[in-house]
Design a protein around this motif. Sequence first.
Motif, short mmCIF file in Angstrom:
data_model
loop_
_atom_site.label_atom_id
_atom_site.label_comp_id
_atom_site.label_asym_id
_atom_site.label_seq_id
_atom_site.Cartn_x
_atom_site.Cartn_y
_atom_site.Cartn_z
N LYS B 480 0.84 -1.21 0.00
CA LYS B 480 0.00 0.00 0.00
C LYS B 480 0.87 1.25 0.00
O LYS B 480 1.98 1.26 0.52
CB LYS B 480 -0.94 0.01 1.22
CG LYS B 480 -2.06 -1.00 1.09
CD LYS B 480 -3.09 -0.84 2.20
CE LYS B 480 -4.04 0.30 1.93
NZ LYS B 480 -5.19 0.29 2.87
N LEU B 481 0.32 2.29 -0.59
CA LEU B 481 1.05 3.55 -0.69
C LEU B 481 1.21 4.18 0.69
O LEU B 481 0.23 4.29 1.44
CB LEU B 481 0.30 4.52 -1.59
CG LEU B 481 0.35 4.22 -3.09
CD1 LEU B 481 -0.69 5.06 -3.83
CD2 LEU B 481 1.74 4.50 -3.64
N VAL B 482 2.44 4.60 1.00
CA VAL B 482 2.64 5.31 2.26
C VAL B 482 2.93 6.79 2.03
O VAL B 482 2.77 7.61 2.92
CB VAL B 482 3.79 4.69 3.11
CG1 VAL B 482 3.36 3.33 3.65
CG2 VAL B 482 5.07 4.56 2.29
N ALA B 483 3.37 7.13 0.81
CA ALA B 483 3.65 8.53 0.51
C ALA B 483 3.31 8.83 -0.94
O ALA B 483 3.50 7.98 -1.83
CB ALA B 483 5.12 8.84 0.77
N TRP B 484 2.81 10.03 -1.18
CA TRP B 484 2.41 10.44 -2.54
C TRP B 484 2.71 11.92 -2.71
O TRP B 484 2.27 12.75 -1.91
CB TRP B 484 0.91 10.20 -2.74
CG TRP B 484 0.40 10.70 -4.06
CD1 TRP B 484 -0.24 11.87 -4.28
CD2 TRP B 484 0.49 10.04 -5.32
NE1 TRP B 484 -0.56 11.99 -5.61
CE2 TRP B 484 -0.12 10.87 -6.27
CE3 TRP B 484 1.04 8.82 -5.74
CZ2 TRP B 484 -0.20 10.53 -7.62
CZ3 TRP B 484 0.95 8.47 -7.08
CH2 TRP B 484 0.34 9.33 -8.01
N GLU B 485 3.50 12.23 -3.71
CA GLU B 485 3.85 13.62 -3.98
C GLU B 485 3.63 13.89 -5.46
O GLU B 485 4.07 13.10 -6.31
CB GLU B 485 5.32 13.85 -3.60
CG GLU B 485 5.72 15.31 -3.67
CD GLU B 485 7.09 15.57 -3.03
OE1 GLU B 485 7.78 14.59 -2.69
OE2 GLU B 485 7.46 16.74 -2.89
N MET B 486 2.94 14.98 -5.77
CA MET B 486 2.69 15.30 -7.18
C MET B 486 2.78 16.81 -7.36
O MET B 486 2.17 17.58 -6.62
CB MET B 486 1.31 14.77 -7.59
CG MET B 486 0.96 15.01 -9.03
SD MET B 486 -0.24 13.75 -9.62
CE MET B 486 -1.27 14.76 -10.68
N HIS B 487 3.55 17.21 -8.38
CA HIS B 487 3.73 18.63 -8.67
C HIS B 487 3.40 18.90 -10.13
O HIS B 487 4.01 18.30 -11.01
CB HIS B 487 5.18 19.06 -8.42
CG HIS B 487 5.59 18.91 -6.99
ND1 HIS B 487 5.43 19.90 -6.06
CD2 HIS B 487 6.14 17.85 -6.34
CE1 HIS B 487 5.87 19.48 -4.88
NE2 HIS B 487 6.30 18.23 -5.03
N ASN B 488 2.42 19.77 -10.33
CA ASN B 488 2.05 20.13 -11.70
C ASN B 488 2.62 21.49 -12.03
O ASN B 488 2.39 22.46 -11.30
CB ASN B 488 0.52 20.14 -11.83
CG ASN B 488 0.05 20.55 -13.21
OD1 ASN B 488 0.49 21.56 -13.75
ND2 ASN B 488 -0.87 19.79 -13.78
#
Lengths: 158, 744
Positions: B480-488
């Motif tokens: 399972k995902l523990v961290a999520w980072e997204m930059h647009n």
Amino acid sequence: MSIEIKVNGRKHSVNTSPETSLLTVLRDHLGLTGSKYGCGEGECGACTVLVNGYSRRSCIMKVGDLHGQPVTTIEGLEQEGKLHPVQQAFLEAEAFQCAYCTVGMIMTTVAMLNAMPNPTDEQAIEFLNGNICRCGTYPRILRAVHLAAERMPKGEAR
Amino acid sequence: MSERKQPEEMRTVEAIEPERYEAFAPPSYHFDLERRDFLKVVGGGIGVFLVMGEPAAALAQESGRPQFRFRMPPLPKNVGAWLHIAPNGAVTVFTGKVEVGQNIRTSLAQQVAEELKVAVDAISMVMGDTARTPFDMGTFGSRTTPTMGPQLRRVGATAREILIGLAAERWNADKKTLVAENGAVRDPATGKTLGYGELATGQTLAKTIISTDPLEPPADWTVAGKPLAKVGAVEFVTGRHRYPSDIVVPGLHYGKVLRPAAFGATLETLDASAAKAMPGVTVVHDGNFVGVVAPTLEEAEKALGLLKATWKTAPQISNAELFAYLKQNVLPESEAEEDRLRHETGSVESGMADAPKKFEATYTVEYIAHAPLEPRAAVAVWQGGKVTAWTGTQRPFAVRDALADTFHLAKDDARVLMPDMGSGYGGKHTPECAIEAARLSRGAGKPVKLIWTREEEFTWAYFRPAGVIDVRAGLGADGKLVAWEMHNYNSGPSAVMTPYDVPNQRISFHPTKYPLRQGSYRALAATANHFARESAMSELAHMAGADQLEFRLKHLSDERLKAVFLAAAKKFGWPRAKTAPGQGFGIGGGIEKGGRVAACAEVAVDEKSGEVKVTHVVVAFECGAIVNQDGLNNQVSGAQVMGLGGALFEAIEFADGKILNPMFSKYRVPRFKDLPEIEVVLVDRVDRPPAGAGETPICGLAPAIANAIFDATGTRLRAMPLAPHGLKKADPTPPAPRAAAEPA
């Protein structure tokens, strides 16, 4: 100069150059605005009319190149107030959204069914591939084509 | 049927002051007076006026920082729409919304009909005429169905209650015992019937509604909620419908505008003598603006060709530098503050530190064009210092304001009419064509029609923003995902948030400087953000050794989104076993503008030629209660076809301030041969208010295709368009992931 052309069974005398596009003559000289401008290079099919029964891109056809061949536009499809079977089929299949491409699609379909009364999906796709629908109603247009093919009086090219 | 509030006190109109149309349009006006004027103008009857009671903050569509920013003021307490019942029984609805192919002329009429108990074709819709319809921000952001729809239903319901009240008075009956049906009020006890026209005769009744009258719940709909053919469809199959480019007025002349050699170019020299020498031709020259007006289109074209101009241009960037440019030109913190989006939950750093598997990738999207089949068009007429313009626009009131600003007019001295147009897809928000036509018309002293050529539309309109999206994620030992980072960067914040459950998140939108004029698009940045996120989700599923669908479901607590994923998967037969070489399956979906979408795609990649063919698409969509099933199906299916272009091959090529592929022979859009088998699954939630459907359904397809291509070939494509020239020549410099995805 004056150019004689025959559109939807009527003769017209148009004061323009033979270099002028058939589309401009139809829309701006004769007021037949059913045929649409979409690209000016014969790539989208919105301006499609029948010349001698064959589908032609009126935006790239010079009016001087008609040489007396009869032109049929969407305005000439209805007979005695009754929709052409292809128009009726597009109506019933709701084969449009903004409908700006519809007239070109209908004219191309009429030409196709004249040449090929019962096209398969593949044949219809091949024939119509030069006509763009930006709203993406292609599946419905194919439905309309088949609906029209079923209903067209056979052996009666128009 | 739900209980209804008693209608507000009805007022009879006394003071009459004819021909005050002008007062109807703008916001913040004295409502009582105009309401009366309105009834005088339309010749009596019954009017129901909807006053916007709430500042509809939600109206402000995330706008991706277009050059024309929409500074949405809070809506004043003004009229949003109105309905008129004439003494002859004619029902007319006035709304500032416009019909661009999304079928609201039909679906709005359907909702009024539902409440008013009349046939749909008994209703005329007057739309997008700034002199006759109430002010409206514009038709965009999928707001018509969720806002204007319920508002008009309220208006219709109120009109029905007024009519019942009038009949009750007439018959001295209890109105609770009367029924409205088929355009008439009937007393079941006596069998007496009075048509709406008869009831409206001799009346000058005006009623204002603000509050939220209870509505018939969607489950009880009899007219709405059903498939219904497009209103006026016969006008379209006969070519009789007049689009903006078909409008003709007496004495019409034709205009053409001389376009600069490049973006930002300034005029150095102009020799217009040959054009001016043509009989009947006027050259209009004002600073950088040069245009011609002639009695015929062909003469205008010829005159344009005779203009000799030199332009001063400056070097500008090209596609090759685009993504580096965006990353290097993030606006400083002090600028564009309102456009920024920053979201932080937990600690991405600690989440990443603990994650046994780490993922990092960069996704890109190119500039693409809306390319509506009808290019921008306008007919402008000046009379007595006032200008009237027919033009194709999604924002007629904004065009009116722009005309007023440009020509220093009072707003009421500019009128804009919007005949149902050859679509926009978010690409016709701006006023330039109407302004140009008005300039030419004033300069020549003639009514002028200006239709942009396809090349002009591809070059001088605006584009869907290009963007760079960086994703970083950490996968726990439990998969399972523990961290999520997204930059647009640049393309916009719409749908940048993840719908998946991840404890540690950092999500940002970074406004940047950008090289081309950019603006709205169908779902705008939601297409880019879904592409990046949903591609990454499948990459992460692969890393976790999990099925694409299972991996998503494991992270989803939004039941509605889960439901559409499952509905699409079921119809598609997910998970499917491969039956041919080059075959692959992918999935993608998400939440946007209140709707939920999931798409499954099947691709066939030709091993020799590298050609990518999307063969089958199943899309499941849920937007609450369905108003018009067939219209919705058409929208959802059409969005897949349009989405196919942006996913696979659409890209604007540019260099030095020029567009290099400004025509359909060079800019490939989806055609019949690109058509996959498309299956649409509509999830009807009659328990939920309807949401808009013009945009969201486009979002799932591109990532589903990217994921299917990976499934077919093992090649991960992270740039949209994915395969403009097939897989082998996919892109000379594919944007490689910044770091390989590898276990820590």
